[in-house]
Design a protein around this motif. Structure first.
Motif, PDB file in Angstrom:
ATOM      1  N   THR A 167      80.978  30.377  46.070  1.00 39.93           N
ATOM      2  CA  THR A 167      80.588  30.952  47.361  1.00 39.93           C
ATOM      3  C   THR A 167      79.891  32.293  47.175  1.00 39.93           C
ATOM      4  O   THR A 167      79.035  32.662  47.947  1.00 39.93           O
ATOM      5  N   LYS A 168      80.300  33.028  46.160  1.00 39.73           N
ATOM      6  CA  LYS A 168      79.801  34.389  45.874  1.00 39.73           C
ATOM      7  C   LYS A 168      80.001  35.317  47.071  1.00 39.73           C
ATOM      8  O   LYS A 168      79.287  36.309  47.221  1.00 39.73           O
ATOM      9  N   GLU A 169      80.986  35.004  47.909  1.00 43.25           N
ATOM     10  CA  GLU A 169      81.216  35.826  49.108  1.00 43.25           C
ATOM     11  C   GLU A 169      81.523  37.280  48.745  1.00 43.25           C
ATOM     12  O   GLU A 169      80.779  38.192  49.097  1.00 43.25           O
ATOM     13  N   ALA A 170      82.642  37.460  48.042  1.00 43.04           N
ATOM     14  CA  ALA A 170      83.089  38.817  47.726  1.00 43.04           C
ATOM     15  C   ALA A 170      82.117  39.495  46.770  1.00 43.04           C
ATOM     16  O   ALA A 170      81.824  40.681  46.901  1.00 43.04           O
ATOM     17  N   LEU A 171      81.590  38.725  45.810  1.00 42.11           N
ATOM     18  CA  LEU A 171      80.726  39.311  44.785  1.00 42.11           C
ATOM     19  C   LEU A 171      79.455  39.881  45.402  1.00 42.11           C
ATOM     20  O   LEU A 171      79.092  41.029  45.135  1.00 42.11           O
ATOM     21  N   ASN A 172      78.810  39.096  46.249  1.00 40.01           N
ATOM     22  CA  ASN A 172      77.580  39.583  46.890  1.00 40.01           C
ATOM     23  C   ASN A 172      77.856  40.783  47.774  1.00 40.01           C
ATOM     24  O   ASN A 172      77.123  41.764  47.744  1.00 40.01           O
ATOM     25  N   ALA A 173      78.915  40.683  48.571  1.00 38.70           N
ATOM     26  CA  ALA A 173      79.236  41.787  49.478  1.00 38.70           C
ATOM     27  C   ALA A 173      79.507  43.049  48.673  1.00 38.70           C
ATOM     28  O   ALA A 173      79.006  44.136  48.999  1.00 38.70           O
ATOM     29  N   SER A 174      80.287  42.899  47.607  1.00 36.05           N
ATOM     30  CA  SER A 174      80.664  44.057  46.808  1.00 36.05           C
ATOM     31  C   SER A 174      79.440  44.687  46.147  1.00 36.05           C
ATOM     32  O   SER A 174      79.277  45.909  46.151  1.00 36.05           O
ATOM     33  N   PHE A 175      78.576  43.842  45.606  1.00 36.23           N
ATOM     34  CA  PHE A 175      77.388  44.363  44.930  1.00 36.23           C
ATOM     35  C   PHE A 175      76.449  45.050  45.912  1.00 36.23           C
ATOM     36  O   PHE A 175      75.954  46.151  45.663  1.00 36.23           O
ATOM     37  N   ALA A 176      76.231  44.425  47.061  1.00 42.38           N
ATOM     38  CA  ALA A 176      75.355  45.029  48.068  1.00 42.38           C
ATOM     39  C   ALA A 176      75.934  46.361  48.549  1.00 42.38           C
ATOM     40  O   ALA A 176      75.214  47.356  48.683  1.00 42.38           O
ATOM     41  N   PHE A 177      77.247  46.376  48.750  1.00 36.13           N
ATOM     42  CA  PHE A 177      77.919  47.594  49.198  1.00 36.13           C
ATOM     43  C   PHE A 177      77.746  48.704  48.159  1.00 36.13           C
ATOM     44  O   PHE A 177      77.449  49.859  48.500  1.00 36.13           O
ATOM     45  N   ALA A 178      77.907  48.340  46.863  1.00 36.44           N
ATOM     46  CA  ALA A 178      77.770  49.328  45.794  1.00 36.44           C
ATOM     47  C   ALA A 178      76.367  49.938  45.806  1.00 36.44           C
ATOM     48  O   ALA A 178      76.206  51.155  45.685  1.00 36.44           O
ATOM     49  N   LEU A 179      75.364  49.091  45.978  1.00 33.03           N
ATOM     50  CA  LEU A 179      73.993  49.600  46.013  1.00 33.03           C
ATOM     51  C   LEU A 179      73.781  50.548  47.183  1.00 33.03           C
ATOM     52  O   LEU A 179      73.142  51.595  47.050  1.00 33.03           O
ATOM     53  N   VAL A 180      74.345  50.176  48.341  1.00 28.34           N
ATOM     54  CA  VAL A 180      74.183  51.025  49.526  1.00 28.34           C
ATOM     55  C   VAL A 180      74.830  52.385  49.293  1.00 28.34           C
ATOM     56  O   VAL A 180      74.253  53.432  49.620  1.00 28.34           O
ATOM     57  N   ILE A 181      76.017  52.385  48.685  1.00 32.16           N
ATOM     58  CA  ILE A 181      76.670  53.685  48.449  1.00 32.16           C
ATOM     59  C   ILE A 181      75.863  54.516  47.455  1.00 32.16           C
ATOM     60  O   ILE A 181      75.688  55.718  47.630  1.00 32.16           O
ATOM     61  N   LEU A 182      75.360  53.844  46.398  1.00 34.89           N
ATOM     62  CA  LEU A 182      74.533  54.579  45.428  1.00 34.89           C
ATOM     63  C   LEU A 182      73.341  55.230  46.122  1.00 34.89           C
ATOM     64  O   LEU A 182      72.968  56.363  45.823  1.00 34.89           O
ATOM     65  N   LEU A 183      72.769  54.502  47.058  1.00 37.06           N
ATOM     66  CA  LEU A 183      71.635  55.023  47.815  1.00 37.06           C
ATOM     67  C   LEU A 183      72.075  56.217  48.673  1.00 37.06           C
ATOM     68  O   LEU A 183      71.427  57.264  48.690  1.00 37.06           O
ATOM     69  N   LEU A 184      73.233  56.058  49.352  1.00 40.18           N
ATOM     70  CA  LEU A 184      73.708  57.123  50.239  1.00 40.18           C
ATOM     71  C   LEU A 184      73.994  58.403  49.458  1.00 40.18           C
ATOM     72  O   LEU A 184      73.716  59.501  49.929  1.00 40.18           O
ATOM     73  N   PHE A 185      74.546  58.240  48.247  1.00 43.75           N
ATOM     74  CA  PHE A 185      74.853  59.421  47.440  1.00 43.75           C
ATOM     75  C   PHE A 185      73.594  60.230  47.149  1.00 43.75           C
ATOM     76  O   PHE A 185      73.656  61.444  47.036  1.00 43.75           O
ATOM     77  N   SER A 186      72.452  59.540  47.032  1.00 50.10           N
ATOM     78  CA  SER A 186      71.238  60.268  46.704  1.00 50.10           C
ATOM     79  C   SER A 186      70.812  61.187  47.848  1.00 50.10           C
ATOM     80  O   SER A 186      70.074  62.142  47.631  1.00 50.10           O
ATOM     81  N   PHE A 187      71.303  60.887  49.068  1.00 57.72           N
ATOM     82  CA  PHE A 187      71.022  61.814  50.175  1.00 57.72           C
ATOM     83  C   PHE A 187      72.024  62.955  50.198  1.00 57.72           C
ATOM     84  O   PHE A 187      71.709  64.074  50.580  1.00 57.72           O
TER      85      PHE A 187
END
Lengths: 225, 245
Positions: free
Chosen positions: B40-60
């Protein structure tokens, strides 16, 4: 009988506290470096000791619950944790008032302050978790496990933060000196009413828990009819 | 949870049920979890996408090219792992709720400890996968030479992730039946994880900047290992009481 014991203990605590206040405020001199504000330590330190004792007792009761499955142990663990949180809050707040006067700041990320705060948060989480579970035996079991995890974790937190922060200069509390024996003894003298008060509060909470269990049982009985 | 002795007495010598060793049992559970997650890759996709978003937010929040940001690189990275990990850990036991799979697993002839160990191993693999994708992204975004100390960094990553996983999996089992599961899990696990996170951050910051493990960092490695051992032992000892209702 139990009520009388509680009233007697509360009375002794009040008398001792009044006597201690008299000595603390009028007989003990101001501290050389800090002036009058040092007196807060007679409430700050015993509150911390009482809080830790409560959390320790809660862990013992939690282990006993897991072994014996008696809901009274669970009620004790919950009551002791609540009372421990109250004393922990007293410790944190009195410490912050003292820090504002002596260090000029409300808060510093010293190991003791930080681990007390983290421990407080973990136990607050424990109480919130209890709220979220309705079934009494399920709640008791899960809460007992969390209580054991929390108590094992707090010393690890303390030492990890201690290592972390020793790289930085730390505020000096007593300038490395020894406390005067009269002041030192007062810490323990004032711990006695704190302990009595804590015990009375735990007993009151346990009475409430028992009443709650009885009400729940009656409600279930009424439903069954 | 002992195996009932009645199992197939008629079959003579074959009665001894093929009792898998603890490790085999755990690996079976882990591979089951990984297989269902990878389908299903449910948790994996959500977790990875979330990680990328946080990495992006940190840059601000922090100037990504400033020297100060490089000094807190380890902290940023582990916050990302802890946040993204919560998504995976939340699903770990909750995944078994539909169709009463959890009851079946608890009733299966394996110990609660083996079930826990299997789930923890699967979570470790999933979280490590998310981390291994985040690291190069972090390296590019924040311009850190993370490959220079590759193997020491992997060791720290493994130990730190195991610390998060063992606590997270245990509390995932504790909170699985709660209405407020998604809220309770992070609130309970983050304060408890603090020693592991702190040690991992202290170790990761120099390693990710390409500096070797110096003698003064060894106590942190010991703390991390001790945290892992203590809580693994505690979880394995207590998980049976948690799962059996």
């Amino acid at each position: 009988m139990r009520t009388k014991l509680m009233i007697a203990m509360a009375g002794i605590a009040a008398l001792l506290l009044a006597r201690n206040l008299y000595v603390i405020l009028l007989e003990l001199p101001d501290e050389a470096a800090q002036g009058a504000i040092y007196r807060i330590i007679f409430f700050h330190v015993p509150a911390a000791w009482t809080a830790f004792l409560c959390f320790f007792a809660a862990m013992i009761a939690s282990i006993l619950y897991l072994v014996k499955k008696d809901l009274r142990h669970d009620a004790f663990a919950a009551s002791a944790t609540e009372v421990g949180l109250a004393f922990g809050a007293a410790n944190l707040i009195s410490g912050m008032i003292w820090a504002r006067i002596i260090w000029g700041i409300w808060w510093t990320w010293d190991p003791r302050l930080t681990s007390m705060l983290v421990g407080w948060l973990i136990y607050a989480g424990y109480l919130m978790l209890r709220r979220a579970i309705e079934d009494p035996t399920e709640r008791a079991k899960i809460a007992a496990v969390v209580s054991i995890f929390a108590f094992v974790d707090v010393p690890i937190i303390f030492f990890s933060i201690k290592w972390w922060r020793t790289q930085h200069p730390q505020p000096v509390v007593w300038a490395g000196g020894q406390m005067d024996p009269a002041m030192y003894n007062m810490l323990f003298m004032n711990w006695i009413p704190f302990l009595l008060l804590g015990a009375v509060l735990v007993m009151i909470r346990m009475n409430q828990e028992r009443a709650q269990r009885e009400i729940d049982a009656m409600r279930r009985y009424a439903h069954a009819m | 949870m002992a195996i009932p002795a009645v199992r197939g007495t008629a079959a003579g010598k074959r009665t001894q049920p093929p009792r898998l060793s603890f490790l085999r049992q755990s690996l079976t559970i882990a591979s089951k979890d990984l297989r269902s997650e990878l389908r299903t890759k449910e948790a994996l996709n959500a977790s990875f996408a979330f990680a990328l978003v946080i990495l992006l937010l940190f840059s601000f929040a922090f100037e990504p090219t400033a020297e100060q940001t490089r000094q807190i690189a380890g902290g940023l990275l582990w916050l990302v792992f802890a946040f993204a990990g919560a998504l995976i850990l939340n699903r770990s036991f909750a995944r078994e709720l539909p169709n009463d799979c959890l009851d079946a697993l608890v009733a299966a002839p394996i110990s609660g400890a083996a079930l826990f160990a299997g789930k923890a191993l699967a979570n470790l693999a999933l979280l490590a996968a998310v981390e291994l994708v985040c690291l190069p992204v972090f390296g590019v975004f924040y311009n850190v030479p993370w490959t220079q100390q590759f193997w020491p960094l992997m060791l720290v990553l493994l130990l730190g992730t195991w610390g998060l996983t063992v606590i997270g999996t245990m509390f995932s089992a504790l909170t699985v039946n709660l209405r407020l599961r998604e809220l309770m899990l992070p609130m309970l696990v983050y304060p408890i994880m603090i020693p592991a996170l702190l040690a991992a951050v202290q170790l990761t910051t120099p390693l990710i900047m390409g500096e070797p493990l110096t003698a003064e960092l060894i106590p942190w490695l010991r703390l991390l290992a001790a945290f892992d051992i203590i809580f693994t032992a505690l979880a394995l000892a207590l998980v049976e009481t948690v799962l059996v209702r």
